[in-house]
Design a protein around this motif. Structure first.
Motif, PDB file in Angstrom:
ATOM      1  N   TYR A   1       0.662  -1.141   0.070  1.00  0.00           N
ATOM      2  CA  TYR A   1       0.279   0.224   0.116  1.00  0.00           C
ATOM      3  C   TYR A   1       0.453   1.308  -0.020  1.00  0.00           C
ATOM      4  CZ  TYR A   1      -3.732   3.027   1.163  1.00  0.00           C
ATOM      5  OH  TYR A   1      -4.263   4.424   1.559  1.00  0.00           O
ATOM      6  N   GLY A   2       0.754   2.053  -0.856  1.00  0.00           N
ATOM      7  CA  GLY A   2       1.003   3.273  -1.358  1.00  0.00           C
ATOM      8  C   GLY A   2       2.106   3.492  -2.493  1.00  0.00           C
ATOM      9  N   THR A   3       2.046   2.292  -3.455  1.00  0.00           N
ATOM     10  CA  THR A   3       3.331   2.131  -3.958  1.00  0.00           C
ATOM     11  C   THR A   3       2.291   3.112  -5.416  1.00  0.00           C
ATOM     12  OG1 THR A   3       3.670  -0.103  -3.668  1.00  0.00           O
ATOM     13  CG2 THR A   3       4.379   0.806  -5.654  1.00  0.00           C
TER      14      THR A   3
END
Length: 799
Positions: A705-707
């Protein structure tokens, strides 16, 4: 009162009695008249039908008579046959000398057999024509004898009209009737002439057979005086040679006339084999294999193809005359000599040419039909030369190492012994057996060497074909050379061995003595109860069915293969596939009906067999028939084809073959899955090879998550663009599937060809993605769980 009673008279009605009798007479006459009128009407209707039938048959007979029958041509041919018959008797029944020559008897016997066949053919044509004439005559006569024609009316007017119709009809059919009678008379005369000649030919043939049996029983007896004694009978050599040339020409002419279809087949076989060899040579050149120029087979494709075709197809000619078989063998020997001149040593080439030369001299001598002192001295010269040549070849062991097949020395040794026997028997006066040994000894060596080199040529051709034709091609009938192999099959060797035995043995009269009882056993009628049959009909039936079955299996074996075939124009794949099943079914059914027709079994018997099969199907063959019918449906509709990638019943694999009852699927694990055709047709089958021939694959990826998702998408699309196994159309697609607290899930959709190894492609893609993501510091999401531990001190308690 009594008297009064007796005197009473009952009155009668005389008028009434007369009326009743007249009415009865009237009704009787009316009934008779009605019956007569009915008979007249019925006869009139029948007469009209008879008249029309007579006219129709007369028209048909007139048309048939207009076509005519060339009796003059038949008589001309018959006169020619009679002339040849009388000429062929020379040296046998006339001017026979002190003893019969076996060669002359055999030649004359073959000529008379051929003439008998010719006369029988003409007789059959004449008989058929006469049967047609008599049939028309009988039909007209039977109609003219119809009872209705003799029922005439009592009315003079109607009778006059009827007689007029008869007169007109008589004029209409009279020319045809007269012509029928005339033609029947002419044909009967011609028939008698043919019957007389046929009987004369059969009698002379039987007499020659008797002479041949006498010679066979006295094989080693002296027919002529020894050479050191004076001859009793000497016919001028010019007359003997003239007679021999005429008989040889006659035998050859009539044999070619009767076997023109086989001759055309021989020419077609030569053209086909030569064309194949030129195609093979051109393919080698196109692939840059220039050693084809030095190959024995392809150095001269025209000569090589002719030799191969002649060596095989010559056995289709049954009981050929000596001159015909000699022409074929000498032609093969000369062509083989041209091929061998660069492939064997000069020493063995000289030996071979000497053998061919001596063989030609021997067969020329064998065509001389009557014995003479001059011929016997020539035989001694040829036998002595051949014996010395064979002995020299056997003794000179230093040259044996040059032979690739040492066993060729055995035929040479047999030839040497036979020539020595011929020499001694000829000197002693046993002329016939000496002549047979002289020719047969040389024949066995020449034919053996020819067949040996034909095998080499065939094996060389198969070797080149296996190296060139890696895929099945239309021009080669989709033959799979990987299955054919690089050597001729065993049955080809057996055919040549059997052919050598036939060519060797038929020079002896004993060979015919052995073959004739076998012929009689096969062709004579036998009885089993009330059923009559011939063994040859049963054999033909079994052979045709066996050949159809074997041919079906050969087609399946040689034409099937794991590789698809590509269309040269558009590059699309072309599969033989289920067409093989249709071809095999066609071959089986054609063989079935041909077998019944050749065996002479009436079509009604086929109906009974089909009915019996129907009963069997009703009782216990439903499953088998279901599979057979399902195989036909698969063959016609082609839901699956050979080499298709399919999934059925949770199993995936490639279709290996489609048979009559079941199909074979090679699974991805390498095992063969055998599925009955009924189950295959009734199942839900996924076929990856039909339609667009493409398959969509999906790779599921989860990143932390956050890529940067746009970066991940562009990297994935770039990876698919660089992979040549992934199709560019349809374009690969990246879709975001779901988002969780720890990861974002993506699905990569891309297309590949259906016949590719999809598992390996997906594996390669995952490896590439992992490497690229490491380089770009993109972290794949890992399953994570957050664990909260609540620690409380023991003394922290709430009161």
């Amino acid at each position: 009162m009594a008297a009064t009673a007796e005197s009473v008279v009952v009155p009668t009605d005389s008028v009434k009695d007369n009326y009743v009798s007249r009415m009865q007479d009237f009704f009787n006459k009316s009934a008779k008249q009605s019956v007569s009128d009915f008979e007249q009407d019925r006869a009139s209707v029948r007469r009209n039908q008879v008249f029309e039938q007579i006219k129709t048959i007369s028209r048909h007979a007139g048309s048939f008579l207009k076509k005519g029958f060339d009796t003059a041509a038949v008589r001309t041919e018959l006169k020619e046959i009679i002339r040849w018959h009388q000429l062929s008797k020379d040296g046998v029944f006339n001017n026979q000398g002190s003893a019969h020559s076996s060669r002359n008897l055999t030649t004359t016997f073959n000529i008379l057999n051929t003439l008998t066949t010719e006369v029988s053919t003409y007789k059959k044509r004449v008989d058929n024509y006469q049967d047609q004439l008599i049939n028309y005559r009988l039909q007209i006569d039977s109609l003219t004898m119809d009872k209705s024609l003799f029922v005439v009316s009592e009315d003079s007017v109607q009778l006059s009209q009827y007689l007029g119709r008869l007169h007109v009809l008589s004029k209409e059919i009279s020319p045809v009737s007269k012509q029928l009678t005339k033609n029947i008379s002419i044909i009967q005369t011609l028939q008698n002439e043919l019957n007389l000649e046929l009987m004369a030919l059969e009698n002379d043939t039987e007499e020659i057979r008797y002479y041949q049996q006498q010679i066979a029983e006295k094989t080693f007896d002296k027919e002529f005086a020894p050479l050191w004694e004076e001859s009793v009978y000497n016919r001028p050599i010019q007359e003997i040679l003239h007679l021999s040339v005429i008989k040889a020409k006659l035998a050859l002419t009539y044999y070619l006339k009767g076997n023109w279809a086989r001759l055309l087949f021989l020419i077609a076989a030569v053209i086909l084999v030569v064309y194949y060899l030129f195609s093979l040579k051109n393919s080698l050149k196109n692939q840059g294999q220039m050693q084809a120029e030095s190959a024995m087979l392809l150095a001269q494709p025209l000569i090589s193809g002719t030799v191969i075709a002649l060596s095989i197809v010559q056995f289709l000619f049954v009981n050929p005359p000596f001159v015909f078989s000699t022409i074929l063998i000498i032609t093969q020997a000369i062509l083989i000599s041209v091929i061998l001149r660069k492939h064997i040593s000069n020493y063995w080439m000289t030996i071979w040419l000497c053998l061919v030369g001596l063989y030609i001299l021997a067969v020329l001598d064998n065509m001389v039909l009557q014995a003479s002192r001059s011929e016997r001295w020539c035989m001694i010269l040829i036998a002595s030369s051949t014996f010395l040549l064979g002995l020299f070849s056997l003794i000179n062991r230093s040259r044996h190492a040059e032979l690739r097949e040492r066993w060729i020395l055995f035929p040479i040794g047999l030839m040497t012994v036979m020539e020595l026997l011929s020499l001694g028997l000829n000197l002693a006066g046993s002329f016939n057996i000496a002549k047979v040994l002289l020719v047969t000894g040389l024949l066995n060596v020449v034919v053996t060497i020819i067949f040996l080199w034909v095998l080499r040529l065939v094996n060389e051709g198969l070797t080149y074909a296996s190296s060139i034709y890696k895929k099945q091609e239309r021009k080669l009938f989709y033959i799979n050379y990987d299955r054919v192999g690089k050597r001729a099959p065993l049955f080809f060797y057996l055919i040549l061995i059997l052919g050598w035995f036939v060519l060797f043995g038929r020079n002896f009269y004993e060979f015919r003595l052995l073959s004739e009882p076998i012929h009689d056993f096969f062709y004579n009628t036998h009885k089993l109860g009330s059923y009559s049959f011939t063994v040859i009909n049963i054999v033909v039936f079994v052979l045709i069915m066996a050949c159809a079955t074997i041919l079906s299996k050969i087609v399946s074996f040689f034409a099937s293969g794991p590789q698809p075939h590509h269309n040269e124009r558009d590059g699309s794949q072309f599969h033989l596939g289920s067409w093989l099943l249709l071809i095999r079914i066609t071959i089986i059914f054609t063989g079935f009906f041909l077998a019944f027709a050749a065996a002479g079994i009436p079509i009604q018997q086929i109906t009974l067999i089909i009915g019996a099969l129907g009963v069997g199907i009703g009782f216990g063959l439903q499953t088998l028939v279901n599979n057979l019918v399902s195989g036909l449906i698969i063959a016609f509709e082609k839901p699956v084809n050979v080499d298709d990638m399919i999934e059925v019943g949770g199993q995936s694999g490639r279709v290996k073959s489609i048979g009559f009852r079941s199909s074979v699927i090679m699974t991805t694990e390498g095992a063969n899955l055998i599925i009955p055709n009924g189950d295959l047709l009734g199942s839900r089958v996924i076929n990856w090879s039909q339609g667009t021939a493409r398959k969509r694959l999906t790779s599921h990826i989860e990143v932390k998550y956050g890529t940067d998702l746009e970066k991940v998408k562009s990297l994935l699309l770039a990876i698919t663009e660089k992979n040549e196994q992934i199709l560019s159309i349809p374009t690969p697609i990246v879709q975001f599937a779901s988002v969780s607290a720890q990861s974002v899930a993506l699905d990569l959709f891309f297309w590949v060809k259906a016949n590719k190894d999809t598992g390996q492609i997906k594996s390669d893609i995952m490896v590439t993605i992992n490497n690229i993501f490491r380089q770009e510091n993109i972290v794949l999401a890992l399953p994570a769980q957050e664990l909260i531990v609540n620690r409380q001190q023991p003394n922290d308690q709430i009161d």
